[in-house]
Motif scaffolding. Structure first.
Motif, PDB file in Angstrom:
ATOM      1  N   PHE A   1       0.315  -3.444  -5.905  1.00 23.66           N
ATOM      2  CA  PHE A   1       0.915  -2.250  -5.563  1.00 23.66           C
ATOM      3  C   PHE A   1      -1.394  -1.538  -5.607  1.00 23.66           C
ATOM      4  CE2 PHE A   1       3.981  -2.919  -7.604  1.00 23.66           C
ATOM      5  CZ  PHE A   1       5.226  -2.261  -6.885  1.00 23.66           C
ATOM      6  N   LYS A   2      -1.689  -1.081  -4.358  1.00 24.75           N
ATOM      7  CA  LYS A   2      -2.777  -0.206  -4.562  1.00 24.75           C
ATOM      8  C   LYS A   2      -1.844   0.999  -3.033  1.00 24.75           C
ATOM      9  CE  LYS A   2      -5.870  -4.274  -3.710  1.00 24.75           C
ATOM     10  NZ  LYS A   2      -7.146  -5.321  -3.016  1.00 24.75           N
ATOM     11  N   VAL A   3      -3.120   1.615  -2.938  1.00 22.25           N
ATOM     12  CA  VAL A   3      -2.950   2.936  -3.011  1.00 22.25           C
ATOM     13  C   VAL A   3      -4.097   2.738  -1.601  1.00 22.25           C
ATOM     14  CG1 VAL A   3      -4.146   5.631  -2.314  1.00 22.25           C
ATOM     15  CG2 VAL A   3      -3.089   4.232  -4.861  1.00 22.25           C
ATOM     16  N   PHE A   4      -3.393   3.691  -0.290  1.00 16.45           N
ATOM     17  CA  PHE A   4      -3.634   3.426   0.687  1.00 16.45           C
ATOM     18  C   PHE A   4      -5.489   3.996   0.519  1.00 16.45           C
ATOM     19  CE2 PHE A   4      -0.150   4.847   2.821  1.00 16.45           C
ATOM     20  CZ  PHE A   4       0.122   3.487   3.733  1.00 16.45           C
ATOM     21  N   SER A   5      -6.740   2.739   0.737  1.00 16.96           N
ATOM     22  CA  SER A   5      -8.499   3.754   1.747  1.00 16.96           C
ATOM     23  C   SER A   5      -8.305   4.869   2.372  1.00 16.96           C
ATOM     24  CB  SER A   5      -9.442   2.645   1.875  1.00 16.96           C
ATOM     25  OG  SER A   5      -8.520   2.485   3.876  1.00 16.96           O
ATOM     26  N   GLU A   6      -8.913   5.924   1.899  1.00 18.10           N
ATOM     27  CA  GLU A   6      -9.211   7.038   3.006  1.00 18.10           C
ATOM     28  C   GLU A   6      -9.560   6.574   4.296  1.00 18.10           C
ATOM     29  OE1 GLU A   6     -12.821   8.818   2.082  1.00 18.10           O
ATOM     30  OE2 GLU A   6     -12.456   9.306  -0.184  1.00 18.10           O
ATOM     31  N   GLU A   7      -9.821   5.980   4.594  1.00 19.40           N
ATOM     32  CA  GLU A   7      -9.428   5.371   6.367  1.00 19.40           C
ATOM     33  C   GLU A   7      -8.063   4.859   6.571  1.00 19.40           C
ATOM     34  OE1 GLU A   7     -12.175   2.242   9.250  1.00 19.40           O
ATOM     35  OE2 GLU A   7     -12.581   1.626   6.869  1.00 19.40           O
TER      36      GLU A   7
ATOM     37  N   TYR B   1       1.020  -1.154   0.057  1.00 17.64           N
ATOM     38  CA  TYR B   1      -0.543   0.021  -0.237  1.00 17.64           C
ATOM     39  C   TYR B   1       1.362   1.544   0.257  1.00 17.64           C
ATOM     40  CZ  TYR B   1      -4.024  -2.922   1.100  1.00 17.64           C
ATOM     41  OH  TYR B   1      -4.769  -3.666   0.838  1.00 17.64           O
ATOM     42  N   GLY B   2       0.410   2.262  -0.889  1.00 16.16           N
ATOM     43  CA  GLY B   2       1.391   3.114  -0.506  1.00 16.16           C
ATOM     44  C   GLY B   2       0.604   4.471  -0.797  1.00 16.16           C
ATOM     45  N   PRO B   3       1.364   6.164  -0.850  1.00 19.63           N
ATOM     46  CA  PRO B   3       0.102   6.932  -0.676  1.00 19.63           C
ATOM     47  C   PRO B   3      -0.857   7.667  -1.209  1.00 19.63           C
ATOM     48  CG  PRO B   3       2.693   7.924  -0.583  1.00 19.63           C
ATOM     49  CD  PRO B   3       2.251   5.994  -0.119  1.00 19.63           C
ATOM     50  N   ASN B   4       0.154   6.891  -2.399  1.00 20.51           N
ATOM     51  CA  ASN B   4      -1.334   7.936  -3.587  1.00 20.51           C
ATOM     52  C   ASN B   4      -0.653   6.975  -4.930  1.00 20.51           C
ATOM     53  OD1 ASN B   4       1.216   8.886  -5.069  1.00 20.51           O
ATOM     54  ND2 ASN B   4       1.203  10.293  -3.207  1.00 20.51           N
ATOM     55  N   LYS B   5      -1.060   7.575  -5.991  1.00 18.53           N
ATOM     56  CA  LYS B   5      -0.919   6.036  -7.115  1.00 18.53           C
ATOM     57  C   LYS B   5       0.234   6.868  -7.940  1.00 18.53           C
ATOM     58  CE  LYS B   5      -3.470   4.931 -11.436  1.00 18.53           C
ATOM     59  NZ  LYS B   5      -4.875   5.333 -12.617  1.00 18.53           N
TER      60      LYS B   5
END
Length: 235
Positions: free
Chosen positions: A108-114, A76-80
């Protein structure tokens, strides 16, 4: 010599990358900056940073969090944009290293808002803890300094003078300097010895005292008699 290329570790390198290092179970975790994370990810990340030739891994990889299940891992990362840069530069390197531990699928996935909110809260807490520790350390240093100054100023007058003389760069005229010091102290016309030492320390770093190998440094007797501690110091 290891034949390493960013984004593509050779088989020769991988064979030796974790020599004498047993594979870590994906479920095993370690503590990093107060947060639990998979030990496999910690091992892979630190190894890539250590071997990185672009010196970018140390900036990019720590922002990732890993979730490992069976033989797959989600990073997981902070943004695309950040994830695209990481995948471009280190995607294959990450896959090669994870495969050593039996982890073959990498996503690879962007962090969810939560999740991002939780991460921000954790970072805020860590920053608060760091600031508090800095404050406590500064207070401890200040308290130690004040204690040392109080002990110095409570020493017998002769002992205070000996310490003063030891720190002063010119030792000539010791007897007259002692007489001047004693007279000024008894009259209450001189700063505390701890303060005087600080002033002398600043003078020692000044251009005037360093000029011509200290030729213009006054003797301690003259320094005291002329109350030179009140002079403006030109650094």
């Amino acid at each position: 010599m290891d034949q390493q290329n960013v984004g593509n570790l050779s088989d020769y390198t991988l064979d030796r990358l974790y020599i004498n290092t047993p594979p870590l179970p994906p479920s095993e975790s370690v503590i990093n900056h107060g947060r639990q994370e998979p030990a496999t990810w910690a091992k892979v990340r630190e190894r890539i940073i250590e071997k990185d030739q672009l010196n970018l891994a140390a900036k990019m990889l720590p922002c990732l969090e890993a979730e490992i299940k069976n033989d797959s891992v989600i990073l997981y990362g902070p943004n695309k944009v950040a994830l695209q840069r990481i995948e471009k530069n280190y995607g294959q390197t990450l896959r090669d290293n994870f495969s050593f531990f039996g982890v073959n699928a990498l996503v690879f996935k962007v962090f969810s808002e939560e999740r991002q909110k939780k991460k921000d809260e954790e970072q805020k807490l860590q920053d608060q803890i760091h600031r508090q520790r800095q404050k406590e350390e500064q207070e401890r240093i200040l308290a130690e300094k004040q204690q040392q100054e109080a002990e110095l100023n409570s020493l017998p007058l002769k002992k205070q003078f000996e310490i003063l003389l030891n720190q002063y760069p010119r030792k000539a005229g010791k007897w007259q300097a002692w007489m001047n010091f004693k007279k000024l102290v008894q009259a209450g016309e001189i700063p505390k010895t701890s303060k005087l030492l600080q002033i002398i320390g600043k003078n020692k770093m000044s251009r005037e005292w360093q000029r011509d190998n200290g030729r213009w440094i006054p003797g301690l007797s003259k320094f005291l008699k002329e109350r030179r501690w009140i002079d403006e110091i030109n650094t």
